[in-house]
Design an enzyme around this catalytic site. Structure first.
Site, PDB file in Angstrom:
ATOM      1  N   CYS A  77       0.863  -1.174   0.000  1.00 44.99           N
ATOM      2  CA  CYS A  77       0.000   0.000   0.000  1.00 44.99           C
ATOM      3  C   CYS A  77       0.902   1.227   0.000  1.00 44.99           C
ATOM      4  O   CYS A  77       1.692   1.417   0.940  1.00 44.99           O
ATOM      5  CB  CYS A  77      -0.873  -0.036   1.259  1.00 44.99           C
ATOM      6  SG  CYS A  77      -1.890   1.422   1.497  1.00 44.99           S
ATOM      7  N   CYS A 187      -0.789   3.749  -6.376  1.00 42.99           N
ATOM      8  CA  CYS A 187      -1.684   3.165  -5.365  1.00 42.99           C
ATOM      9  C   CYS A 187      -1.995   1.757  -5.853  1.00 42.99           C
ATOM     10  O   CYS A 187      -2.338   1.569  -7.024  1.00 42.99           O
ATOM     11  CB  CYS A 187      -2.968   3.988  -5.266  1.00 42.99           C
ATOM     12  SG  CYS A 187      -4.306   3.151  -4.369  1.00 42.99           S
TER      13      CYS A 187
END
Ligand code: DGL
Length: 258
Positions: A77, A187
């Site tokens: 992440c 992302c």
């Protein structure tokens, strides 16, 4: 006899299903490893929270997984990496903590001074880590940093195709597409939208950080002498969502990636 649990798995952490996009690359380079994936869907999206909130949440997950026997942690992440990687490295000194590195460098090197669109969550765009990287490479490319509101939520709802999410991606990218050579997915959720992004930005090269992170993970495990050398690897999926359908979404997305 000792009560100390044998450290036996690599923890992979994300705010939801995004980090699943890193799992195939991890399993490809470390096929014997046991991975436990934790998607913190109950707290997604991280990208709309403060750094302190994300740090505290991710620390809670990392702590529990280390107590459970995690020998290394992959923050699959970008947002959690920006907010918490340095803090976790300081706190858990004997556990390798590997984060995401947005693929600005490979994008910059792919062409003579390209124009590179960097898609990331609002938190990642705000934080120093991404700006420092873009500044370091400023002589090699023009970077346009784009905060992408709403995309993580779409992916968490399982909307990875269709008109609604395509319109959202088009609204975000269209103002910047003129002269764009490449797009960096900053992302891990956005990797699930690769098909939609390709439709909105045909001919624009797309880069993500999954393979770089997988290579880095392997290097760190080997260096620390903790890579599993025999036996079959495994993947266990866990999440914090109260929705019983969520596991099915995770399996569906993993299948699409294979
Ligand atoms: N997959 C996370 C990332 O790579 C998404 C963060 C979020 O939940 O907003 O940034």
């Amino acid at each position: 006899m000792t009560n100390k649990k044998k450290k036996s798995f690599v923890a992979v952490i994300d705010s939801g299903v995004g980090g699943l996009s890193v799992v195939p690359a991890l399993r490809a380079v470390l096929p014997r490893e046991n991975f436990v994936y934790f998607g913190d869907a109950g707290n997604a999206p991280y990208g709309e929270k403060t750094v302190e909130e994300v740090r505290e949440t991710v620390d809670g997950i990392a702590n529990a997984m280390i107590k459970d026997g995690a020998k290394a942690i992959v923050l699959a992440c970008n947002t959690a990496t920006s907010a918490a990687a340095s803090y976790l490295r300081e706190k858990y000194k004997d556990v390798p903590i590997i984060g995401m590195e947005p693929a600005l460098k490979p994008a910059a090197e792919a062409k003579e001074h390209p124009r590179v669109l960097v898609m990331a969550t609002p938190l990642t765009i705000r934080e120093d880590k991404l700006h420092a990287l873009a500044e370091r490479l400023a002589g090699e490319a023009d970077f346009v940093l784009i905060p992408c509101h709403g995309l993580v939520e779409s992916v968490e709802r399982g909307e990875v195709g269709g008109d609604k999410v395509k319109r959202l991606v088009a609204d975000i990218l269209s103002p910047h597409l003129d002269g764009a050579d490449s797009i960096v997915l900053g992302c891990t959720h956005y990797a699930h939208l690769r098909g939609v992004i390709e439709e909105v930005a045909p001919g624009v090269a797309i880069f993500d950080g999954a393979e770089g992170t997988a290579r880095e993970t392997k290097g760190r495990l080997v260096e620390a002498g903790i890579a599993k050398r025999c036996g079959k690897g495994s993947l266990t999926l866990k999440n914090s969502s109260p929705d019983p359908e969520y596991a099915a979404l995770s399996f569906r997305l993993l299948e699409r990636l294979n």
